[in-house]
Scaffold this motif. Structure first.
Motif, PDB file in Angstrom:
ATOM      1  N   ASP A  21      21.855  33.431  34.856  1.00 21.26           N
ATOM      2  CA  ASP A  21      22.656  34.557  34.591  1.00 21.26           C
ATOM      3  C   ASP A  21      23.926  34.011  33.454  1.00 21.26           C
ATOM      4  O   ASP A  21      24.580  33.149  33.854  1.00 21.26           O
ATOM      5  N   TYR A  22      23.946  34.889  32.498  1.00 19.74           N
ATOM      6  CA  TYR A  22      25.119  34.746  31.446  1.00 19.74           C
ATOM      7  C   TYR A  22      25.846  35.953  31.398  1.00 19.74           C
ATOM      8  O   TYR A  22      25.467  37.011  32.031  1.00 19.74           O
ATOM      9  N   THR A  23      27.065  35.854  30.602  1.00 19.46           N
ATOM     10  CA  THR A  23      27.900  36.882  30.582  1.00 19.46           C
ATOM     11  C   THR A  23      27.022  38.216  29.960  1.00 19.46           C
ATOM     12  O   THR A  23      26.331  37.903  28.826  1.00 19.46           O
ATOM     13  N   PRO A  24      27.358  39.398  30.550  1.00 21.50           N
ATOM     14  CA  PRO A  24      26.511  40.519  29.974  1.00 21.50           C
ATOM     15  C   PRO A  24      27.087  41.026  28.683  1.00 21.50           C
ATOM     16  O   PRO A  24      27.781  42.042  28.628  1.00 21.50           O
TER      17      PRO A  24
ATOM     18  N   LEU B 254      33.226  35.934  33.590  1.00 18.36           N
ATOM     19  CA  LEU B 254      32.712  37.237  33.675  1.00 18.36           C
ATOM     20  C   LEU B 254      31.211  37.374  33.539  1.00 18.36           C
ATOM     21  O   LEU B 254      30.473  37.881  32.838  1.00 18.36           O
ATOM     22  N   VAL B 255      30.521  36.762  34.541  1.00 19.05           N
ATOM     23  CA  VAL B 255      28.851  36.549  34.556  1.00 19.05           C
ATOM     24  C   VAL B 255      28.687  37.697  35.620  1.00 19.05           C
ATOM     25  O   VAL B 255      27.598  38.606  35.431  1.00 19.05           O
ATOM     26  N   LYS B 256      29.353  37.841  36.751  1.00 17.70           N
ATOM     27  CA  LYS B 256      29.031  38.883  37.556  1.00 17.70           C
ATOM     28  C   LYS B 256      29.828  40.185  37.791  1.00 17.70           C
ATOM     29  O   LYS B 256      29.928  41.026  38.703  1.00 17.70           O
ATOM     30  N   THR B 257      30.404  40.546  36.524  1.00 16.34           N
ATOM     31  CA  THR B 257      31.393  41.373  36.330  1.00 16.34           C
ATOM     32  C   THR B 257      30.839  42.792  36.926  1.00 16.34           C
ATOM     33  O   THR B 257      29.667  43.282  36.192  1.00 16.34           O
ATOM     34  N   SER B 258      31.379  43.783  37.388  1.00 18.20           N
ATOM     35  CA  SER B 258      31.000  45.140  37.844  1.00 18.20           C
ATOM     36  C   SER B 258      31.001  46.036  36.416  1.00 18.20           C
ATOM     37  O   SER B 258      32.024  45.886  35.614  1.00 18.20           O
ATOM     38  N   ASP B 259      30.223  47.034  36.568  1.00 14.14           N
ATOM     39  CA  ASP B 259      30.505  47.946  35.523  1.00 14.14           C
ATOM     40  C   ASP B 259      31.815  48.722  35.369  1.00 14.14           C
ATOM     41  O   ASP B 259      32.327  48.703  34.347  1.00 14.14           O
ATOM     42  N   ALA B 260      32.420  48.787  36.705  1.00 17.07           N
ATOM     43  CA  ALA B 260      33.896  49.320  36.728  1.00 17.07           C
ATOM     44  C   ALA B 260      34.724  48.412  35.830  1.00 17.07           C
ATOM     45  O   ALA B 260      35.606  48.778  35.159  1.00 17.07           O
TER      46      ALA B 260
ATOM     47  N   GLU C 286      32.814  34.279  38.143  1.00 16.80           N
ATOM     48  CA  GLU C 286      31.634  33.363  37.755  1.00 16.80           C
ATOM     49  C   GLU C 286      30.598  33.416  38.753  1.00 16.80           C
ATOM     50  O   GLU C 286      29.178  33.376  38.408  1.00 16.80           O
ATOM     51  N   PHE C 287      31.032  33.501  40.098  1.00 11.38           N
ATOM     52  CA  PHE C 287      29.681  33.463  41.153  1.00 11.38           C
ATOM     53  C   PHE C 287      29.915  34.846  41.918  1.00 11.38           C
ATOM     54  O   PHE C 287      28.799  35.066  42.390  1.00 11.38           O
ATOM     55  N   ASP C 288      30.897  35.413  42.004  1.00  6.36           N
ATOM     56  CA  ASP C 288      30.999  36.611  42.647  1.00  6.36           C
ATOM     57  C   ASP C 288      31.866  37.616  41.876  1.00  6.36           C
ATOM     58  O   ASP C 288      32.916  37.232  41.504  1.00  6.36           O
ATOM     59  N   ASN C 289      31.828  39.020  42.281  1.00  4.40           N
ATOM     60  CA  ASN C 289      32.567  39.882  41.722  1.00  4.40           C
ATOM     61  C   ASN C 289      33.557  40.303  42.798  1.00  4.40           C
ATOM     62  O   ASN C 289      33.233  41.013  43.707  1.00  4.40           O
ATOM     63  N   ILE C 290      34.712  39.558  42.634  1.00  8.56           N
ATOM     64  CA  ILE C 290      35.862  40.147  43.632  1.00  8.56           C
ATOM     65  C   ILE C 290      37.070  40.597  42.883  1.00  8.56           C
ATOM     66  O   ILE C 290      38.142  40.962  43.477  1.00  8.56           O
ATOM     67  N   GLY C 291      36.949  41.451  41.769  1.00 10.28           N
ATOM     68  CA  GLY C 291      37.895  42.217  41.202  1.00 10.28           C
ATOM     69  C   GLY C 291      39.047  41.543  40.006  1.00 10.28           C
ATOM     70  O   GLY C 291      39.815  42.173  39.882  1.00 10.28           O
TER      71      GLY C 291
END
Ligand SMILES: [Zn+2]
Length: 424
Positions: free
Chosen positions: A307-310, A275-281, A254-259
């Protein structure tokens, strides 16, 4: 009962819709559906079904869209109190720390929930569930998580079981003891993590098997974020829950991508949510899995974030995308899936057809009920909506008012449309 003459009947048949297949509505023009004993018997055109079942009691849906009831797969619908004051402070320019200093934030809801009796919690939650139902949600997931201590979390579970029993909509219950670090453990997050794993989860298992033996075990969820449960603590909680037989969910990115999203995939969770800040991986991992990606567009809207979910990346990666309201007192007090659909069209680039599939068959899969609900197919539960719109594309296009005319739950018809003026 035969519902007939729908301008469009949306079947959503064929199971969860992955990636770019999202939005396959299975439209029958002049459609009809026959229901008996809480189930759907057959779906077809009005001409076919009227001649095959001439003596069946009938309901005329002329000029209306008929579709499956919405499934809202992420809500925190049970809590005590409200945070209207905090909202007003924020809109007047107060900063997060000012609000905390004034006793606001999630801990204020925890305080109000801990001091509420079970009767009060039920009375506060009931109208929210009825608003959900009136707006077309026929099944909702509902999380605990404003207790953060064993006794209150159990009280929330008891209240949710009672509400599931009394209300027309069905609840899919989730234990979220790991919603935040309990205030007593603010300097010892690992201590609270151990309490969840070593005390709460084993107790929950025994309690559930005694109090709700006829129901499947609830989901176990964790808020995996910086300043909540880190990746290792989240893994510890979910691994323990899985070893006890609980199905899993996660709040991630939601706020940070920590896996968190990849952790959900690794552990076979039913869904990963936010899943807002979700990485490509992490997006690629979701796309190769059966873990549903649940987007909560009412939450950035509620926080006035940009920012919204991609969604487009998730669809390109072949993920199973669903929508939910995230109904909660801090960031998204909204009971309407119609509003989530309207936001997803504008801020996630979904078409109305994609948003509808994400709110029915795919959201049913996020609570692992897509075999029973989420589409209009023979043998499924008769949970459906009659909308006072002639074309499904009015969903998303219109917002802020209720387009539901009738809700049908397990074959029973509930009218919710006002449709006329009445004087005192
Ligand atoms: Zn949530």
């Amino acid at each position: 009962m035969l519902i007939h003459s729908a301008s469009q009947l949306l079947t959503l048949a064929g199971g969860p819709q992955r990636g770019r297949d999202l939005g396959t509505l299975g439209i029958i023009e002049k459609g009809a559906v026959l229901m008996r004993d809480e189930k759907i018997v057959v779906v077809g055109t009005s001409a076919e079904l009227k001649s095959a079942y001439p003596d069946e009691p009938s309901l005329d849906a002329t000029g209306c869209v008929v579709m499956p009831g919405f499934v809202d797969p992420h809500t925190h619908v049970i809590w005590g109190g409200d945070r209207a004051n905090e909202f007003a402070m924020k809109m007047a320019g107060a900063k997060y720390l000012d609000i905390l200093a004034a006793g606001g934030g999630i801990i204020s809801t925890v305080r109000a929930t801990r001091t509420a009796s079970i009767e009060s919690l039920i009375a506060q939650t009931r109208p929210r569930l009825l608003r959900m139902f009136a707006h077309g949600t026929t099944t909702a997931e509902a999380k605990t998580g404003y207790g953060l201590q064993t006794a209150t979390e159990l009280r929330l579970l008891k209240a949710l079981l009672a509400l599931d029993d009394e209300s027309p909509l069905d609840l899919a219950i989730t234990f979220l003891g790991a919603h935040a670090i309990a205030p007593e453990f603010k300097d010892d997050p690992q201590g609270y993590t151990d309490l969840v794993c070593d005390t709460m989860l084993p107790m929950l298992k025994g309690w559930w098997e005694t109090h709700a033996p006829e129901l499947a075990l609830p989901f176990v969820d964790v808020f995996c974020e910086n300043r909540a449960f880190d990746l290792e603590q989240s893994r510890q909680i979910l691994t323990r829950a899985r070893s006890l037989g609980f199905p899993l969910k996660i709040h991630a990115d939601e706020f940070d991508n920590i896996g968190g999203a990849s952790l959900a995939v690794d552990l076979g969770a039913a869904s990963a949510d936010h899943l807002v800040k979700t990485s490509d991986a992490d997006i690629a991992a979701l796309g190769k899995s059966d873990t549903v990606a649940v987007a909560l567009p009412c939450t950035p809207f509620g926080l006035a974030e940009k920012d919204y979910t991609p969604a487009q990346k998730l669809l390109d990666a072949n993920a199973i995308l669903a929508l939910a309201t995230d109904c909660n007192p801090g960031t998204s007090w909204n009971e309407s899936m119609q509003f989530a659909i309207a936001l997803s069209c504008r801020y996630m680039g979904l078409t109305p057809a994609q948003a509808i599939a994400a709110s029915t068959i795919n959201s049913a899969h996020a609570i692992r009920r897509s075999d029973r609900i989420g589409s209009l197919e023979a043998g499924k539960q008769a949970d459906l909506l009659i909308l006072s719109i002639p074309d499904y594309r009015h969903l998303g296009y219109r917002y802020g008012t209720n387009l539901v005319k009738q809700v049908i739950k397990r074959g029973r018809v509930y009218s919710v449309d006002v449709g006329y003026y009445r004087t005192a």
